[in-house]
Design an enzyme around this catalytic site. Structure first.
Site, PDB file in Angstrom:
ATOM      1  N   GLU A 142     -47.936   4.259 -24.387  1.00  0.00           N
ATOM      2  CA  GLU A 142     -47.124   3.036 -24.311  1.00  0.00           C
ATOM      3  C   GLU A 142     -46.279   2.915 -25.578  1.00  0.00           C
ATOM      4  O   GLU A 142     -46.656   3.404 -26.633  1.00  0.00           O
ATOM      5  CB  GLU A 142     -48.016   1.801 -24.190  1.00  0.00           C
ATOM      6  CG  GLU A 142     -48.939   1.789 -22.987  1.00  0.00           C
ATOM      7  CD  GLU A 142     -48.199   1.636 -21.669  1.00  0.00           C
ATOM      8  OE1 GLU A 142     -47.059   1.151 -21.671  1.00  0.00           O
ATOM      9  OE2 GLU A 142     -48.770   2.013 -20.633  1.00  0.00           O
ATOM     10  N   ARG A 182     -36.168  -7.556 -20.061  1.00  0.00           N
ATOM     11  CA  ARG A 182     -35.047  -8.484 -19.888  1.00  0.00           C
ATOM     12  C   ARG A 182     -33.693  -7.842 -20.174  1.00  0.00           C
ATOM     13  O   ARG A 182     -32.741  -8.068 -19.451  1.00  0.00           O
ATOM     14  CB  ARG A 182     -35.239  -9.706 -20.774  1.00  0.00           C
ATOM     15  CG  ARG A 182     -36.322 -10.593 -20.198  1.00  0.00           C
ATOM     16  CD  ARG A 182     -36.163 -12.040 -20.588  1.00  0.00           C
ATOM     17  NE  ARG A 182     -37.405 -12.724 -20.266  1.00  0.00           N
ATOM     18  CZ  ARG A 182     -38.333 -12.997 -21.159  1.00  0.00           C
ATOM     19  NH1 ARG A 182     -38.156 -12.706 -22.427  1.00  0.00           N
ATOM     20  NH2 ARG A 182     -39.453 -13.592 -20.787  1.00  0.00           N
ATOM     21  N   ASN A 197     -37.968   0.277 -20.943  1.00  0.00           N
ATOM     22  CA  ASN A 197     -38.308  -1.148 -21.032  1.00  0.00           C
ATOM     23  C   ASN A 197     -38.240  -1.667 -22.467  1.00  0.00           C
ATOM     24  O   ASN A 197     -38.288  -2.863 -22.712  1.00  0.00           O
ATOM     25  CB  ASN A 197     -39.680  -1.434 -20.403  1.00  0.00           C
ATOM     26  CG  ASN A 197     -40.812  -0.699 -21.104  1.00  0.00           C
ATOM     27  OD1 ASN A 197     -40.674  -0.260 -22.248  1.00  0.00           O
ATOM     28  ND2 ASN A 197     -41.926  -0.535 -20.423  1.00  0.00           N
ATOM     29  N   GLU A 222     -40.378   9.634 -18.583  1.00  0.00           N
ATOM     30  CA  GLU A 222     -40.135  10.347 -17.318  1.00  0.00           C
ATOM     31  C   GLU A 222     -38.961   9.741 -16.552  1.00  0.00           C
ATOM     32  O   GLU A 222     -38.400  10.386 -15.681  1.00  0.00           O
ATOM     33  CB  GLU A 222     -41.411  10.371 -16.477  1.00  0.00           C
ATOM     34  CG  GLU A 222     -41.747   9.129 -15.661  1.00  0.00           C
ATOM     35  CD  GLU A 222     -42.071   7.889 -16.492  1.00  0.00           C
ATOM     36  OE1 GLU A 222     -42.502   8.050 -17.654  1.00  0.00           O
ATOM     37  OE2 GLU A 222     -41.893   6.773 -15.973  1.00  0.00           O
ATOM     38  N   LYS A 223     -38.551   8.528 -16.925  1.00  0.00           N
ATOM     39  CA  LYS A 223     -37.375   7.922 -16.290  1.00  0.00           C
ATOM     40  C   LYS A 223     -36.149   8.791 -16.524  1.00  0.00           C
ATOM     41  O   LYS A 223     -35.205   8.788 -15.751  1.00  0.00           O
ATOM     42  CB  LYS A 223     -37.114   6.534 -16.869  1.00  0.00           C
ATOM     43  CG  LYS A 223     -38.184   5.523 -16.537  1.00  0.00           C
ATOM     44  CD  LYS A 223     -37.806   4.160 -17.117  1.00  0.00           C
ATOM     45  CE  LYS A 223     -38.919   3.154 -16.915  1.00  0.00           C
ATOM     46  NZ  LYS A 223     -40.124   3.455 -17.716  1.00  0.00           N
TER      47      LYS A 223
END
Ligand SMILES: *[C@@H]1O[C@H](CO)[C@@H](O)[C@H](O)[C@H]1NC(C)=O
Ligand SMILES: *[C@@H]1O[C@H](CO)[C@@H](O)[C@H](O)[C@H]1NC(C)=O
Ligand SMILES: *[C@@H]1O[C@H](CO)[C@@H](O)[C@H](O)[C@H]1NC(C)=O
Length: 357
Positions: free
Chosen positions: A126, A191, A237, A246-247
């Site tokens: 994370e 956001r 994010n 991996e995005k």
């Protein structure tokens, strides 16, 4: 300082290797023709010295997802250590891995005394924004496992150099322009990307997948979906050093152009060629970017320039199933402990992790 330490380590390793070589291997070769008995003696020494596979104990099972340990061999050709989930083997374990999200407190960690040679691995994928600082965790780990380049064990999806340049790339058939797959639009860290997406949709059509599900699209739908899009919003994010996930690998390995939001372009270019992606910072606003994408949509030559890097480099599709979410980092840890015999201690864990965004 780091440089001189590395040189010192290299000299030591080289010295020791040479010593071991002369101690065990060289005499046997030297003596084999003249003294068979001596040869036999030395080879048996060598055999005894061959270490058995180290044991890696996964103490807290990441999100309670177990995978088949044969997958390390199957997907990554790694079989240099034994893996176990069995806590009764704690005393035998050469290394113990702790998944950060699963360590609720020090009280949930082993209470028996730690064997001298055993290494504790702090495992976290994370970003710092999503990593809670637990008290009492400094000075207990020996190795870090993370996507960060300055971790001891680095788990990421990297673009690699091809053995030979090749021009075999065929663009997959495209019937969508811009796609986005998102499981959570409204978490705190999301956001910025959600706002950008909303602005973008005022100027260009975006196909959204996966909304409302906390699990990613199943493997058999993920790659075909990815391939069918000309562009993919690889929006992280949160923005943290080296946090490129991996995005990004999904579109790169599928033949789709990633549009990235997260760290500045510089950090991306440390990991992938600068002409393989579009960065939101390349444009003053979402409207300007949308105009550029529409222009590329009409100009194939210009669009195809985003695939020129594939002549020299390649990106490998990552494993998608929930069962295999933790396979790659665990296999890499296994591989690491089979090679690493250095003494090491991680002092200021969170100081390191939460510094230098
Ligand atoms: C797998 O690893 C072994 C030993 O580490 C090596 O000899 C072999 O070439 C590797 N195979 C592949 C397909 O990379
Ligand atoms: C765990 O290891 C212990 C000690 O070797 C053994 O007795 C036990 O059966 C193992 N448990 C499982 C679930 O494999
Ligand atoms: C691992 O770290 C602990 C605590 O920081 C330390 O006491 C221990 O000696 C270290 N062991 C190895 C093998 O590096």
């Amino acid at each position: 300082m780091t440089w001189s330490r590395n040189v010192l380590a290299a000299v030591l390793i080289l010295g020791c290797t040479t010593y071991v070589y002369f101690l065990y291997i060289q005499p046997s070769v030297h003596n084999c023709s003249s003294d068979g008995r001596l040869f036999a003696h030395y080879t048996s020494v060598v055999r005894e010295q061959t270490p058995k596979k180290p044991l890696l104990l996964i103490w807290a099972i990441p999100l309670n997802i177990k995978f088949d340990f044969n997958d390390c061999k199957k997907y990554y050709n790694i079989s240099s250590c034994d893996l176990t989930y069995n806590r009764s083997l704690y005393q035998q374990a050469d290394a113990v891995m702790f998944y950060q999200k699963n360590i609720r407190s020090v009280a949930h960690m082993p209470q028996e005394s730690r064997p001298q040679r055993q290494k504790w691995i702090w495992y976290n994928v994370e970003s710092p924004s999503n990593t809670l600082k637990l008290p009492g965790i400094n000075n207990i780990f020996n190795l870090t496992l993370s996507y960060r380049r300055d971790a001891d064990i680095i788990a990421r999806y990297d673009v690699v150099i091809k053995d030979e340049p090749d021009d075999h790339f065929v663009l997959p058939k495209k019937d969508r322009l811009v796609c986005w797959m998102v499981s959570n639009m409204w978490t705190a860290g999301s956001r910025v990307r959600t706002a950008y997406y909303k602005e973008l949709t005022k100027h260009i059509k975006v196909d959204v997948f996966g909304l409302g599900f906390s699990v990613p699209l199943p493997a058999e739908r993920y790659y075909p979906m990815m391939q069918s899009c000309k562009f993919y919003l690889a929006f992280e994010n949160s923005a943290h050093k080296d946090y490129i996930t991996e995005k990004m690998n999904g579109p790169l390995s599928s033949g789709t152009v990633p549009i990235v939001l997260g760290m500045p372009r510089d950090n991306y270019e440390e990991f992938m060629p600068g002409d393989s992606f579009i960065h939101v910072n390349d444009f003053p606003d979402a409207k300007a970017m949308a105009q550029y994408l529409l222009e590329l949509d009409k100009n194939d030559d210009k669009y195809m320039k985003y695939f020129a890097w594939r002549r020299f480099y390649t990106a490998t599709p990552h494993l998608l199933t929930t069962k295999n979410e933790f396979t790659q980092p665990t296999c890499l840890a296994c591989n690491h402990i089979s090679r690493d015999n250095r003494y090491s201690v991680v002092h200021n864990l969170y100081g390191w992790y939460h510094s230098s965004r």
